[in-house]
Design a protein around this motif. Structure first.
Motif, PDB file in Angstrom:
ATOM      1  N   CYS A 131      -4.040  -2.479  -2.961  1.00 29.92           N
ATOM      2  CA  CYS A 131      -4.755  -2.507  -1.853  1.00 29.92           C
ATOM      3  C   CYS A 131      -3.980  -2.184  -0.536  1.00 29.92           C
ATOM      4  O   CYS A 131      -2.955  -2.753  -0.498  1.00 29.92           O
ATOM      5  CB  CYS A 131      -5.355  -3.959  -1.831  1.00 29.92           C
ATOM      6  SG  CYS A 131      -6.043  -4.628  -0.488  1.00 29.92           S
ATOM      7  N   SER A 132      -4.751  -1.739   0.363  1.00 24.13           N
ATOM      8  CA  SER A 132      -4.227  -1.364   1.695  1.00 24.13           C
ATOM      9  C   SER A 132      -4.827  -2.442   2.729  1.00 24.13           C
ATOM     10  O   SER A 132      -4.386  -2.061   3.857  1.00 24.13           O
ATOM     11  CB  SER A 132      -4.528   0.075   1.994  1.00 24.13           C
ATOM     12  OG  SER A 132      -4.059   1.011   1.124  1.00 24.13           O
ATOM     13  N   CYS A 134      -7.554  -3.085   4.005  1.00 26.54           N
ATOM     14  CA  CYS A 134      -8.465  -2.180   4.828  1.00 26.54           C
ATOM     15  C   CYS A 134      -9.429  -3.201   5.784  1.00 26.54           C
ATOM     16  O   CYS A 134      -9.904  -2.667   6.788  1.00 26.54           O
ATOM     17  CB  CYS A 134      -9.138  -1.012   4.406  1.00 26.54           C
ATOM     18  SG  CYS A 134     -10.625  -1.460   3.477  1.00 26.54           S
ATOM     19  N   CYS A 137     -13.651  -4.472   1.987  1.00 24.94           N
ATOM     20  CA  CYS A 137     -13.425  -3.990   0.754  1.00 24.94           C
ATOM     21  C   CYS A 137     -14.884  -3.157   0.263  1.00 24.94           C
ATOM     22  O   CYS A 137     -15.849  -3.764   0.486  1.00 24.94           O
ATOM     23  CB  CYS A 137     -13.255  -5.156   0.029  1.00 24.94           C
ATOM     24  SG  CYS A 137     -12.444  -4.494  -1.593  1.00 24.94           S
ATOM     25  N   ILE A 138     -14.351  -2.096  -0.376  1.00 24.41           N
ATOM     26  CA  ILE A 138     -15.686  -1.285  -1.045  1.00 24.41           C
ATOM     27  C   ILE A 138     -15.534  -1.152  -2.441  1.00 24.41           C
ATOM     28  O   ILE A 138     -16.223  -0.387  -3.027  1.00 24.41           O
ATOM     29  CB  ILE A 138     -15.625   0.068  -0.463  1.00 24.41           C
ATOM     30  CG1 ILE A 138     -14.132   0.768  -0.425  1.00 24.41           C
ATOM     31  CG2 ILE A 138     -16.083   0.174   1.011  1.00 24.41           C
ATOM     32  CD1 ILE A 138     -14.160   2.353  -0.304  1.00 24.41           C
ATOM     33  N   CYS A 146      -9.685   1.222  -6.203  1.00 20.71           N
ATOM     34  CA  CYS A 146      -9.571   1.526  -4.598  1.00 20.71           C
ATOM     35  C   CYS A 146      -9.077   2.890  -4.136  1.00 20.71           C
ATOM     36  O   CYS A 146      -8.043   3.328  -4.339  1.00 20.71           O
ATOM     37  CB  CYS A 146      -8.682   0.330  -3.881  1.00 20.71           C
ATOM     38  SG  CYS A 146      -8.388   0.804  -2.131  1.00 20.71           S
TER      39      CYS A 146
HETATM   40  S1  SF4 Z   1     -11.191  -0.932  -0.251  1.00 21.55           S
HETATM   41 FE1  SF4 Z   1     -10.565  -3.289  -1.033  1.00 21.55          FE
HETATM   42  S2  SF4 Z   1      -8.954  -2.723  -2.266  1.00 21.55           S
HETATM   43 FE2  SF4 Z   1      -9.378  -0.804  -1.034  1.00 21.55          FE
HETATM   44  S3  SF4 Z   1      -7.913  -1.089   0.690  1.00 21.55           S
HETATM   45 FE3  SF4 Z   1      -9.706  -2.098   1.337  1.00 21.55          FE
HETATM   46  S4  SF4 Z   1      -9.865  -4.045   1.098  1.00 21.55           S
HETATM   47 FE4  SF4 Z   1      -8.072  -3.076  -0.299  1.00 21.55          FE
END
Ligand code: SF4
Ligand code: SF4
Length: 222
Positions: A131-132, A134, A137-138, A146
């Motif tokens: 996980c980055s 972000c 979350c998707i 991810c």
């Molecule tokens: S999409 Fe979800 S798992 Fe991927 S970086 Fe974003 S928060 Fe983390």
């Protein structure tokens, strides 16, 4: 968990060359699992520093190094040993180190680890980034895999033209994230979802420095 690795010991000695006496703080959580800041590592570091002529005034393994208040309370019993030390060495992640900075506003605080990424332990002391952070979350749309993190290009709609028999064009060591997503969505009967392109992400959701106050929401509910 936050994945950390030990700094090269010679480089680390160079960083702390001006300090003769040190107090060591580890972390029972991520750093302990990474083998960078648990009890055995504290003992090994103490021994190695003493061999180099340093004085280790004490060591402490907090429950959660990045929990500033909890760590401060746990450190009360080590007040004298901390005062005696010219510097505090933190054997956890950057967040744990910055907890110590808040606890010791007038003392140098030095990390002995490099903080690498947020990941999972796949086997004993083997870690993969997952996980980055972000901020939006998707995973619900990508079969729980991810692409922001697992695809080197962070593609929200893939695969790119470089995918090759399930491998990524960036390196044959990397499984193509979008092939993994496809296979996973096939297994869970969600392939139709892949026909809907993902919209560009709102990158302001991971603006730095982030803060979160969940107290406000609880107070609103009262
Ligand atoms: S999409 Fe979800 S798992 Fe991927 S970086 Fe974003 S928060 Fe983390
Ligand atoms: S080959 Fe797959 S994982 Fe590699 S950059 Fe392209 S879409 Fe991403």
């Amino acid at each position: 968990m936050i994945i950390t690795k030990k700094k090269d010991f010679t480089e680390f000695l160079n960083i702390i060359q001006n300090y003769k006496s040190l107090f060591l703080i580890g972390c029972s959580e991520c750093a302990a699992l990474c083998g960078t800041g648990g009890d055995p590592e504290l003992a090994t570091m103490k021994e190695a520093l003493e061999k180099e002529g340093k004085t280790v005034t004490g060591t402490m393994l907090p429950k959660t190094g990045c929990q500033t208040l909890g760590t401060k309370i746990e450190l009360k019993k080590d007040k004298e040993a901390c005062e005696e030390a010219e510097a505090i060495i933190v054997m956890s992640c950057g967040a744990g180190t910055q907890s110590a900075v808040e606890i010791f506003p007038n003392k140098p605080v030095v990390p002995s680890n490099d903080s690498l990424f947020l990941g999972n332990m796949t086997r004993f002391q083997m870690f993969d980034e997952r996980c980055s952070l972000c901020g939006e979350c998707i995973l619900d749309k990508t079969g729980g895999i991810c692409p922001v993190t697992s695809c080197p290009k962070g593609l929200l709609n893939g695969p790119c033209g470089g995918t090759d028999n399930g491998k990524c064009e960036v390196s044959p060591d990397i499984e193509c994230a979008w092939v993994r997503i496809y296979e996973r969505m096939k297994k869970i009967n969600q392939l139709d979802e892949l026909k809907k392109p993902l919209s560009p992400k709102n990158w302001s959701a991971n603006r730095k420095p982030a803060t979160l106050n969940t107290r406000e929401k609880k107070e609103e509910k009262k």
